[in-house]
Each structure stands twice: as structure tokens, then as C-alpha cells.
Design a protein around this motif. Structure first.
Motif, PDB file in Angstrom:
ATOM      1  N   PHE A  39       0.844  -1.201   0.000  1.00 47.40           N
ATOM      2  CA  PHE A  39       0.000   0.000   0.000  1.00 47.40           C
ATOM      3  C   PHE A  39       0.871   1.241   0.000  1.00 47.40           C
ATOM      4  O   PHE A  39       1.830   1.332   0.762  1.00 47.40           O
ATOM      5  N   LEU A  40       0.512   2.194  -0.853  1.00 51.75           N
ATOM      6  CA  LEU A  40       1.202   3.479  -0.862  1.00 51.75           C
ATOM      7  C   LEU A  40       0.246   4.577  -0.419  1.00 51.75           C
ATOM      8  O   LEU A  40      -0.793   4.786  -1.045  1.00 51.75           O
ATOM      9  N   ALA A  41       0.601   5.251   0.661  1.00 64.35           N
ATOM     10  CA  ALA A  41      -0.134   6.460   1.035  1.00 64.35           C
ATOM     11  C   ALA A  41       0.527   7.614   0.297  1.00 64.35           C
ATOM     12  O   ALA A  41       1.714   7.873   0.472  1.00 64.35           O
ATOM     13  N   PHE A  78     -15.637   3.513  -4.609  1.00 63.79           N
ATOM     14  CA  PHE A  78     -14.189   3.356  -4.763  1.00 63.79           C
ATOM     15  C   PHE A  78     -13.647   2.290  -3.811  1.00 63.79           C
ATOM     16  O   PHE A  78     -12.957   1.345  -4.203  1.00 63.79           O
ATOM     17  N   ALA A 130     -12.125  -1.539  -4.366  1.00 61.23           N
ATOM     18  CA  ALA A 130     -10.754  -1.791  -3.937  1.00 61.23           C
ATOM     19  C   ALA A 130     -10.703  -2.950  -2.929  1.00 61.23           C
ATOM     20  O   ALA A 130      -9.919  -3.890  -3.086  1.00 61.23           O
ATOM     21  N   VAL A 181     -14.102  11.026  -3.909  1.00 59.01           N
ATOM     22  CA  VAL A 181     -12.798  10.745  -3.326  1.00 59.01           C
ATOM     23  C   VAL A 181     -11.914  12.001  -3.345  1.00 59.01           C
ATOM     24  O   VAL A 181     -11.596  12.533  -4.418  1.00 59.01           O
ATOM     25  N   ASN A 220      -7.506  10.404   5.020  1.00 63.35           N
ATOM     26  CA  ASN A 220      -8.185   9.503   4.092  1.00 63.35           C
ATOM     27  C   ASN A 220      -7.229   8.420   3.576  1.00 63.35           C
ATOM     28  O   ASN A 220      -7.632   7.274   3.361  1.00 63.35           O
ATOM     29  N   GLU A 221      -5.960   8.777   3.405  1.00 65.68           N
ATOM     30  CA  GLU A 221      -4.982   7.776   2.973  1.00 65.68           C
ATOM     31  C   GLU A 221      -4.846   6.678   4.030  1.00 65.68           C
ATOM     32  O   GLU A 221      -4.824   5.488   3.710  1.00 65.68           O
ATOM     33  N   GLN A 259      -7.906   4.503   4.043  1.00 63.98           N
ATOM     34  CA  GLN A 259      -7.861   3.504   2.960  1.00 63.98           C
ATOM     35  C   GLN A 259      -6.916   2.366   3.316  1.00 63.98           C
ATOM     36  O   GLN A 259      -7.192   1.192   3.045  1.00 63.98           O
ATOM     37  N   LEU A 288      -7.836  -1.634   3.556  1.00 63.00           N
ATOM     38  CA  LEU A 288      -7.210  -2.632   2.678  1.00 63.00           C
ATOM     39  C   LEU A 288      -6.282  -3.585   3.443  1.00 63.00           C
ATOM     40  O   LEU A 288      -5.874  -4.613   2.907  1.00 63.00           O
ATOM     41  N   TYR A 344      -3.468   6.101  -9.085  1.00 57.96           N
ATOM     42  CA  TYR A 344      -4.040   6.085  -7.731  1.00 57.96           C
ATOM     43  C   TYR A 344      -4.975   4.887  -7.568  1.00 57.96           C
ATOM     44  O   TYR A 344      -4.886   4.122  -6.607  1.00 57.96           O
ATOM     45  N   LEU A 345      -5.865   4.706  -8.538  1.00 58.61           N
ATOM     46  CA  LEU A 345      -6.824   3.595  -8.450  1.00 58.61           C
ATOM     47  C   LEU A 345      -6.117   2.250  -8.521  1.00 58.61           C
ATOM     48  O   LEU A 345      -6.490   1.301  -7.837  1.00 58.61           O
ATOM     49  N   THR A 381      -3.110   1.559  -7.518  1.00 56.31           N
ATOM     50  CA  THR A 381      -2.422   1.253  -6.247  1.00 56.31           C
ATOM     51  C   THR A 381      -3.407   0.811  -5.180  1.00 56.31           C
ATOM     52  O   THR A 381      -3.013   0.426  -4.090  1.00 56.31           O
ATOM     53  N   ARG A 382      -4.713   0.913  -5.490  1.00 51.64           N
ATOM     54  CA  ARG A 382      -5.717   0.421  -4.550  1.00 51.64           C
ATOM     55  C   ARG A 382      -6.260  -0.932  -4.999  1.00 51.64           C
ATOM     56  O   ARG A 382      -7.288  -1.392  -4.503  1.00 51.64           O
ATOM     57  N   GLY A 383      -5.614  -1.527  -5.990  1.00 55.29           N
ATOM     58  CA  GLY A 383      -5.956  -2.899  -6.368  1.00 55.29           C
ATOM     59  C   GLY A 383      -6.838  -3.040  -7.586  1.00 55.29           C
ATOM     60  O   GLY A 383      -7.167  -4.144  -8.006  1.00 55.29           O
ATOM     61  N   LEU A 384      -7.257  -1.910  -8.181  1.00 57.35           N
ATOM     62  CA  LEU A 384      -8.117  -2.012  -9.364  1.00 57.35           C
ATOM     63  C   LEU A 384      -7.264  -2.264 -10.619  1.00 57.35           C
ATOM     64  O   LEU A 384      -6.219  -1.643 -10.788  1.00 57.35           O
ATOM     65  N   MET A 388     -14.118   3.011 -14.007  1.00 60.55           N
ATOM     66  CA  MET A 388     -14.560   3.836 -12.876  1.00 60.55           C
ATOM     67  C   MET A 388     -14.420   5.320 -13.210  1.00 60.55           C
ATOM     68  O   MET A 388     -15.320   6.117 -12.937  1.00 60.55           O
TER      69      MET A 388
END
Lengths: 254, 440
Positions: A81-83, A98, A102, A142, A154-155, A158, A162, B395-396, B398-401, B409
């Protein structure tokens, strides 16, 4: 969990990472500090799979797999995961839609069933509370219209949704006031576990008062020039990066 | 060596020759006023001629290539059942339905029970005979058959279509769904017409959906006239989905009286060549006009939206938003004209056109035109064309999409502000699903 060997990367014609070596074990929190332009954010971007960066040498092994072979979304589903330093605004994409996609993408990869609507909302509520985000944010787009502090929280929110194995926080503290910083750090600390590792990239020692690292690395000009315990961060604060540079240069000469 | 000599005839000639043959079958052909009107329209058609390639209004749309095809001008009506129309129904929509097959009103396939008293929804040919006074008061009063060649042609040839009349102070609660289907084995040229008359203080929501169950080449030259009486309220949702072989020129003329509200949404999902020419004339004070559009282009599809909002009177508001997503070799055109005439003080007129290009070969030609002759107005326009934001995609992901999920999306989000304005919930949900499935 993460093994970086002699990693070199460039953007356009400029070489930024010039041989980074780093080993992170499960449960550890590593801080990466360094002056502006030293390559901190580049390291985060390369680990997350940002396309603009070209890896010109070295290897990255994550859980025994070649991380550099994976697409950004595969890395995410594998638990990286990257914030973001600058979270992206997505007008028209609701937080709940979103996150549902995810979370379910990651769950599917782990062989878990997708969450029901009720389970998902419950999870959102629980994790939002972790970083003091208003649960009504699920209807918002978002990051759109979020304050700087809300975007950073928010980061972390998320990340909590996840549940990654390796979380990379790219200057999550920059621009935050002390209250927001505490909230963010609190959220991170609650997620610390023996299975999860953190790579905390920061410019300021202050964050490390709240997220106490196991190991601090100093990145200068594309290389890690010094590693040490949490005291190293305090020393850096007092003596500045020049001190490390001089030391590193001296060692090279010797 | 053998040579064959063919007389090169202009596409116009075929229509001019056909006029005499078809005259007897034409719309309300026996009424002397209508006969005269049709003849007059034909004269204008002959004089105007189809647009040359150099014509400014057709600069990016090669309509000549489509018109050169030898279409059949008359269509036999296929025998269809309600089951044949079922695939085109909008799930969950409680609406009165008017069915049109090959441009002809089909009472047997329509469900028009339960409309409020005085409301008329019927075929145009039928209406011309049954309500001659009402019909003649509005028919061809708003459509520019003297200056627009396709409108002249339609006015000369139209045989049927739909007539919707809502008398004063009548609120039609259920939407009216005009479902048009093309079903033919021939390459067909069709000229349907829609006339909507909504009188003082009345309110109606119209859904117009166009479909085809044929792969033959068709050309639909349709004209719609909308009269919005004082303080009346009209929503029109148009869904264009006639498949890859259908060409169409759809000309719309809307006339608004004082304190009226008109909102239109034009959603284009398929078609070989689609040209929408939309003209709005808020011709009295305090009119509100919304024009929305969304087009998805793929393959070699060509979508051209030409709009004109002609502010003639003070204190009116218009807001225009057209969005497009173009993939492959698809092309889009947007030409939005706004006139603010000297009398039209206190006008608020906004216009926006945004297009996402998904491939190197896709093209968008955007041309906003604002002409302001009044000094106390608020007007703005903007046009942007670009690719999907790379940072948002990253960005999306990196959230797994996956790349596909992320793209979908963002494209749905891009289309959202057009879709969200669709005030009929089952239609909005239907469009959401359709668009998600059809995204290039």
C-alpha cells in the motif's frame, strides 16, 4: 518481507536512485529520512509501480516474489500500500464505490468472498473512526473538496480498509498540524502488528515522536548512507544532513 | 473493353422524382394547407440542396457520402408483436408507451391507457386528421423548413411519427416513452416526425429511445418540434442506439414561452453517423433551458452535436453540458452556438463541452460560439479535450483495481454529471447499466 538490492532508477534522463539496499522484516517500522531531492519519493513510487520511473538496475523482492515484475494493481492485491504524498481528487467517484471495488479486489485475490453491503458499511464506519473521519464521507467524491488534513487521514483510512502487509507512507505528515499529525500517527500505531511492516518516508523528525521507528535510514543522493536506531532521527534534527554526508564521504574515502 | 455509361444523378434528384410518386401517401396529403406546405418545403429543398463539403455547418461531417447510398424511400410495415419490443423496454419503468416501427406509429404495440383527460398521444398522421386545428397551429411552425435542407426534406416527405399534446394545467405523472424501432431487410431512408405541444402550466416527461433490429444501412432524417407553453415544464430524454449501420440527422426545434422550463438529455450510444442539430428559442421572459448530452463513440462512429440557444428575451437562463468518450477511430463534433440578442438583458447562459479521447486515432472537433449583443449578461463557455488523468489511473491501481476497472470507474465518473440529472430513476439506472456495458 521486503528486500531491496542495489536498486537504481531514473526519470527521463536523470538517475535518482543510485543503488539502494534495504531489508524490512515483518512487524518492523522503518523510517526513511533525507533532504529534498534525495530520492525518498522516488523510492516510494518505484515500489508502488509508477510508470514514469525506469528501473535501471537492482532487484526488489517482496514475500519471495519479484515485485518489479508486477503491475501496480497486482502489488496492491499482494498487500503493498502506498499512502500518497499528494492524494488524487476523483470527481464523480464516491468514496463508498471506490473502496468497495478496492476492498473486494483485494479480498478476491486472497480467496475471500466479497463483502455484503451491510458488512462493508460496518467496516467503513469502524475504520473511519480510526482516523476520526465522518462516516458521511462515504457519499463524497474521493478527496474532492477534502482539506489537506482530511486527504492525509483519508490515505490512512484507505490503508486500514485494505489491511496491507507492507505500507509505504510517503510524507504523510507534511503539512499537518499537530492535532492531525496525532490522529494520523494514532491510526498507524493501531495498525502495527507482527505481520505488517511500514516504510515511513518523512522529511521531519517530528513524525517519529509519534510513530516510533525500529530503524531509521538516511537517504542522500540516491543512496542510503546511514542507518541506525530511533536516536539517529534526533541526531539528524540537531546536526542536519550535512553531518551524515560528511561522515559518509569520510567512510568512502577510508 | 466495355464501358458502361451511367447517368450521374444527385441524391436530391431521387427525392424530387419520388415526391410526385409518394405525394398521395404523405402525411395528411388531402388537406389543401398541408399539400401546399409540402410543396413549399419541397421547393425549399430543391433550392437549398444537400450540404456541400465546404459548408461550415457540415465541415467535419461528411453527410454526402451517406446520402449517396441508394436507399429505398418507402418501407413496408413489418408485423411485430409486443414480445419483439420487450428487449427495448426500460426495466422498472412505469410509463405510457407509444411504439413506432420504421417511423410509423403502431397503436397495437403501444400502451397508452391511463393518460390524464385531454392528453393526446397518437400517430402524427392520425393527429393531422383528428385534431386538424391544433395540428396546423403548431406543425412546421418552429422547424426551419425554409432554411434547413434536412428539415425541408422531412417536411415535404414525412408520413408519420408521433404527436404528443398536453392541454393546459395538466400534469402527466407517468413518463411517456416513445419507443422507435427499425426493422427492415432493405436499406431504408426514413423521415419520422415528432410534434410535442405542451400548453400553459402543463407538465410532462418524455423518453425517446431509438433502436434497430436490423443490420441493413438506414438513414433516418427526423425532425422534432417542441412547443413549451407559458409556465409549462418539459423534460425530454433521448437515447440513440440504432446500431453500427444507422445514419441519422436528427433536427430538433424547441420554442419556449414565458416562465417555462425545458430540459433535454441526448444520450448517443451507437450509430454509424449521428448528427444532432438542436435549436432552442426561449422567446419570452424567465425561461429556463437545460441541454445535456453524452456520447460514446467507438469503431469508426461519428457523432456531431450542433446546438443553438437563441436568447431573444430578458431574464432567461440556459445551461448546456455535452460530454463525450471517444475510442478507436471515432470522431466527435461539438458546435455550440449561443446568441444573446440586444433585448435579452439579464441572460445567464453557460456552456461546457468535455471529451475524453481513449486512443491516438480518436478525434474531437469542438467549437463553442458565443455571440452577445446585450451588455448586462452572464455567459461562459468552455471546451476541453484530453485523455484520462494518468495520476488518477495510478491512484486507483495502487488500490488494487485493474487497468480496465480503473478506466471504467473514471469514465463512469466522467459521465456522471450528465446521468445524474436524469430525473426518472429507472431510466437513470438503466442508462448507468447500459453505459457501463458499452464503455469503450
Amino acid at each position: 518481507m521486503l528486500e531491496i538490492k542495489d536498486l537504481r532508477a531514473r526519470i527521463e534522463d536523470q538517475e535518482i536512485l543510485k543503488g539502494v539496499n534495504l531489508t524490512v522484516k515483518p512487524g518492523e517500522v522503518h523510517a526513511i529520512m533525507g533532504p529534498n531531492g534525495s530520492g525518498k519519493s522516488t523510492l516510494a513510487s518505484v515500489l508502488a509501480g509508477r510508470e514514469e520511473y525506469e528501473v535501471t538496475g537492482g532487484e526488489v523482492w517482496y514475500d519471495g516474489k519479484n515485485l518489479l515484475d508486477m503491475e501496480p494493481d497486482e502489488r496492491a492485491r499482494e498487500g503493498v500500500f502506498l499512502a500518497f504524498q499528494y492524494p488524487v481528487e476523483l470527481p464523480g467517484v464516491s468514496m463508498s464505490n471506490f473502496l468497495k471495488q478496492a476492498v473486494n479486489a483485494v479480498r478476491e485475490h486472497r480467496g475471500e468472498a466479497p463483502l455484503s453491503a451491510v458488512e462493508f458499511l460496518k467496516l467503513m464506519k469502524e475504520k473511519a473512526a480510526l482516523v476520526h473521519l465522518d462516516p458521511s464521507l462515504k457519499r463524497r467524491a474521493v478527496n474532492e473538496g477534502f482539506s489537506g488534513g482530511e486527504k492525509k487521514r483519508n490515505e490512512i483510512f484507505q490503508m486500514a480498509m485494505l489491511e496491507p502487509k507492507l505500507a509505504i507512507l510517503d510524507e504523510t505528515d507534511s503539512g499537518l498540524d499537530i492535532d492531525a499529525l496525532r490522529i494520523v500517527a494514532d491510526g498507524v500505531n493501531q495498525m502495527r502488528s507482527p505481520e505488517r511492516a511500514f516504510l515511513v518516508i518523512t522529511h521531519y523528525q517530528r513524525l517519529l515522536d509519534y510513530i516510533v521507528p525500529d530503524i531509521v535510514h538516511v537517504l542522500v543522493d540516491g543512496r542510503i548512507v546511514k542507518s541506525g536506531g530511533k536516536d539517529l532521527a534526533l541526531k539528524l534534527e540537531d546536526l542536519g544532513y550535512d553531518w551524515v554526508k560528511e561522515q559518509a564521504d569520510a567512510e568512502t574515502l577510508a | 473493353m466495355q464501358t458502361t455509361t451511367e447517368r450521374i444523378e444527385r441524391p436530391e434528384d431521387r427525392f424530387l422524382a419520388a415526391f410526385e410518386v409518394h405525394a398521395g401517401h404523405a402525411l395528411n396529403g388531402n388537406g389543401p394547407r398541408m399539400q401546399a406546405l409540402r410543396r413549399e418545403a419541397l421547393t425549399h429543398f430543391a433550392r437549398l440542396g444537400f450540404p456541400e463539403r465546404k459548408a461550415e455547418a457540415w465541415k467535419y461531417t461528411n453527410i454526402g457520402r451517406k446520402l449517396a447510398h441508394p436507399y429505398a424511400l418507402g418501407a413496408p410495415a413489418p408485423a411485430l408483436t409486443r414480445d419483439d419490443l420487450a428487449p427495448y423496454a426500460i426495466p422498472g419503468l412505469d410509463a405510457a408507451r407509444a411504439a413506432l416501427v420504421n417511423g410509423r406509429f403502431e397503436p397495437g404495440l403501444s400502451s397508452l391507457d391511463g393518460l390524464p383527460e385531454g392528453v393526446v398521444v397518437t400517430g402524427l398522421a392520425e393527429a393531422a386528421g383528428a385534431h386538424p386545428e391544433l395540428f396546423e397551429r403548431h406543425f412546421a411552425h418552429y422547424a426551419d423548413y425554409r432554411g434547413e435542407v434536412f428539415t425541408a426534406l422531412n417536411t415535404a416527405f414525412t408520413r408519420d411519427g408521433l404527436f404528443v399534446y398536453v392541454p393546459a394545467n395538466t400534469v402527466v405523472e407517468r413518463p411517456i416513452h416513445a419507443l422507435s424501432l427499425l426493422d427492415t431487410d432493405a436499406d431504408l431512408f426514413l423521415q419520422p416526425r415528432l410534434l410535442v405541444v405542451v400548453e400553459r402550466g402543463a407538465q410532462v416527461r418524455l423518453i425517446e429511445s431509438r433502436h434497430a433490429r436490423t443490420g441493413t444501412k438506414t438513414f433516418t432524417n427526423g425532425v422534432t418540434e417542441i412547443f413549451v407553453g407559458p409556465n409549462a415544464h418539459v423534460d425530454l430524454f433521448t437515447l440513440q442506439d440504432e446500431g453500427d449501420a444507422a445514419a441519422q440527422v436528427a433536427s430538433r426545434y424547441a420554442y419556449q414561452e414565458a416562465d417555462s422550463y425545458l430540459a433535454t438529455s441526448t444520450i448517443t450510444l451507437s450509430g454509424d453517423l449521428v448528427r444532432n442539430t438542436q435549436n432552442y428559442l426561449p422567446d419570452a421572459e424567465n425561461c429556463e433551458t437545460h441541454l445535456r448530452g453524452l456520447f460514446l463513440g467507438r469503431g469508426t462512429m461519428h457523432v456531431d452535436n450542433h446546438t443553438l440557444v437563441d436568447h431573444a428575451k430578458p431574464h432567461c437562463y440556459s445551461n448546456e453540458l455535452f460530454k463525450g468518450i471517444l475510442a478507436d477511430r471515432a470522431t466527435g463534433v461539438f458546435n455550440g452556438k449561443v446568441f444573446v440578442r440586444p433585448d435579452a438583458q439579464q441572460t445567464n447562459a453557460y456552456q461546457e463541452n468535455k471529451t475524453v479521447l481513449l486512443s491516438e486515432a480518436a478525434r474531437m472537433y469542438a467549437k463553442p460560439e458565443l455571440e452577445i449583443y446585450a451588455d448586462d449578461v452572464k455567459c461562459s463557455h468552455g471546451a476541453t479535450t484530453g485523455r484520462l488523468d494518468a495520476e488518477a489511473m495510478f491512484y486507483l491501481r495502487t488500490r488494487g483495481l485493474t487497468d480496465g476497472q480503473a478506466r471504467r470507474m473514471l469514465l463512469l465518473a466522467f459521465a456522471r454529471d450528465v446521468i445524474d440529472e436524469i430525473a426518472v430513476e429507472p431510466l437513470r439506472a438503466h442508462l448507468d447499466r447500459l453505459i457501463e456495458r458499452r464503455l469503450p
